[in-house]
Design a protein around this motif. Structure first.
Motif, PDB file in Angstrom:
ATOM      1  N   VAL A 128       0.846  -1.196   0.000  1.00 51.45           N
ATOM      2  CA  VAL A 128       0.000   0.000   0.000  1.00 51.45           C
ATOM      3  C   VAL A 128       0.882   1.245   0.000  1.00 51.45           C
ATOM      4  CG1 VAL A 128      -1.833   1.265   1.190  1.00 51.45           C
ATOM      5  CG2 VAL A 128      -1.778  -1.245   1.300  1.00 51.45           C
ATOM      6  N   ASN A 129       0.798   1.999  -1.107  1.00 52.65           N
ATOM      7  CA  ASN A 129       1.477   3.305  -1.226  1.00 52.65           C
ATOM      8  C   ASN A 129       2.961   3.265  -0.850  1.00 52.65           C
ATOM      9  OD1 ASN A 129      -0.821   4.707  -2.129  1.00 52.65           O
ATOM     10  ND2 ASN A 129      -1.562   4.934  -0.028  1.00 52.65           N
ATOM     11  N   LEU A 130       3.683   2.293  -1.412  1.00 55.59           N
ATOM     12  CA  LEU A 130       5.114   2.168  -1.105  1.00 55.59           C
ATOM     13  C   LEU A 130       5.915   3.294  -1.752  1.00 55.59           C
ATOM     14  CD1 LEU A 130       5.877  -1.648  -1.442  1.00 55.59           C
ATOM     15  CD2 LEU A 130       5.457  -0.309   0.627  1.00 55.59           C
ATOM     16  N   SER A 133       1.033   0.514  -5.138  1.00 58.61           N
ATOM     17  CA  SER A 133       0.053  -0.303  -4.406  1.00 58.61           C
ATOM     18  C   SER A 133      -0.412  -1.460  -5.287  1.00 58.61           C
ATOM     19  CB  SER A 133      -1.175   0.527  -4.015  1.00 58.61           C
ATOM     20  OG  SER A 133      -0.844   1.572  -3.141  1.00 58.61           O
ATOM     21  N   THR A 148      11.396  -2.495  -5.172  1.00 59.96           N
ATOM     22  CA  THR A 148      10.094  -2.959  -4.674  1.00 59.96           C
ATOM     23  C   THR A 148      10.209  -4.345  -4.048  1.00 59.96           C
ATOM     24  OG1 THR A 148       8.934  -1.637  -6.337  1.00 59.96           O
ATOM     25  CG2 THR A 148       7.702  -3.423  -5.309  1.00 59.96           C
ATOM     26  N   GLY A 173       4.766   5.575  -4.592  1.00 55.22           N
ATOM     27  CA  GLY A 173       3.390   5.281  -4.207  1.00 55.22           C
ATOM     28  C   GLY A 173       2.806   4.042  -4.860  1.00 55.22           C
ATOM     29  N   SER A 223       7.751   5.358   3.244  1.00 59.44           N
ATOM     30  CA  SER A 223       6.359   5.384   3.685  1.00 59.44           C
ATOM     31  C   SER A 223       5.605   4.264   2.985  1.00 59.44           C
ATOM     32  CB  SER A 223       5.712   6.749   3.405  1.00 59.44           C
ATOM     33  OG  SER A 223       5.660   7.001   2.022  1.00 59.44           O
ATOM     34  N   GLY A 224       4.449   3.932   3.534  1.00 68.21           N
ATOM     35  CA  GLY A 224       3.659   2.843   2.968  1.00 68.21           C
ATOM     36  C   GLY A 224       3.612   1.638   3.890  1.00 68.21           C
ATOM     37  N   GLU A 225       2.848   0.631   3.466  1.00 69.89           N
ATOM     38  CA  GLU A 225       2.654  -0.578   4.266  1.00 69.89           C
ATOM     39  C   GLU A 225       2.909  -1.810   3.417  1.00 69.89           C
ATOM     40  OE1 GLU A 225      -1.283  -0.575   5.952  1.00 69.89           O
ATOM     41  OE2 GLU A 225      -1.233   1.599   6.234  1.00 69.89           O
TER      42      GLU A 225
END
Length: 234
Positions: free
Chosen positions: A7-9, A23, A45, A21, A57-59
């Motif tokens: 999510v929004n890496l 996802s 990634t 960002g 940032s991101g999950e």
């Protein structure tokens, strides 16, 4: 259930934003292709998904584990088989010794390691070379051994970064056959490549990344029309 959820890496190297960002999700039991030219953000990634790099940032959740939590990341990695793009076996060990070492790292018993190692050496057509030092192996033989090492603990999820890149036809075909067999066994496979033909042959869905952004996710048939039949994503 999803095996992978991103999510929004976002990832920066200094002032350069390598991933912007991103996802997506990968279903359990799916072979998911991740395509893009060199420098597109594929390897960055995959390193975030496997816990090697922490996103800015991101999950990331893999097999239900939060990859930003150190304890959960360790538990997730015990259930993964990872083949990085520039992976190498230990050249001063034999094929069998490399597999034994990997089995020990996974905490397998000696009996399990011996049984599984011999199965994999036969599957990857390396049995006759099991007691030969890897220093004398061809590139294709080394890559087959690296994937066998990733498979030693029978993981449920594989991350394969360019597994057939630059290989001879026989080694590439054998590796693709093993990927199909693992898929039939219900395993989840995340496969990065820049080759549309390989992705079309193996994957149920494909994501295309360019300049750090995910620009498309769809079936191979629909994406082939998008890239107008090009063999590689440029």
């Amino acid at each position: 259930m999803n095996a992978i959820e991103a999510v929004n890496l976002v990832k920066y190297y200094g002032s350069f934003q390598a991933v912007k960002g991103v996802s997506f999700s990968v279903k359990s039991g799916e072979v998911f292709g991740f395509l893009g030219p060199n420098g597109a953000g594929k390897t960055t990634t995959i390193r975030m998904l496997t816990g090697v790099l922490k996103p800015d940032s991101g999950e990331v959740r893999v097999l239900g584990y939060d990859m930003l939590d150190e304890q959960e990341k360790i538990r997730a990695r015990e259930r993964m088989g990872i083949v990085p793009e520039m992976a190498n076996p230990y050249v001063d060990l034999t094929a069998m010794q490399n597999l034994r070492l990997m089995g020990e790292l996974y905490g397998m018993s000696k009996a399990e390691i011996e049984k599984r190692s011999l199965e994999l050496l036969r599957e990857f057509d390396l049995y006759e070379k099991r007691n030969v030092k890897v220093r004398g192996f061809s590139k294709g033989m080394r890559q087959r051994l690296i994937i066998a090492m990733a498979m030693i603990a029978d993981p449920e999820l594989y991350f394969l970064d360019e597994p057939t890149s630059g290989l001879d036809v026989i080694s590439a075909r054998l590796i693709k056959d093993v990927i199909r067999e693992e898929k039939r066994a219900g395993k989840t496979i995340f496969l990065t490549t820049h080759n549309m033909d390989d992705a079309n042959e193996l994957c149920e869905r494909i994501g295309i990344i360019r300049k750090g952004k995910l620009i498309a996710i769809d079936t191979p048939e629909k994406l082939k029309q998008l890239v107008k039949g090009h063999v590689s994503v440029e």
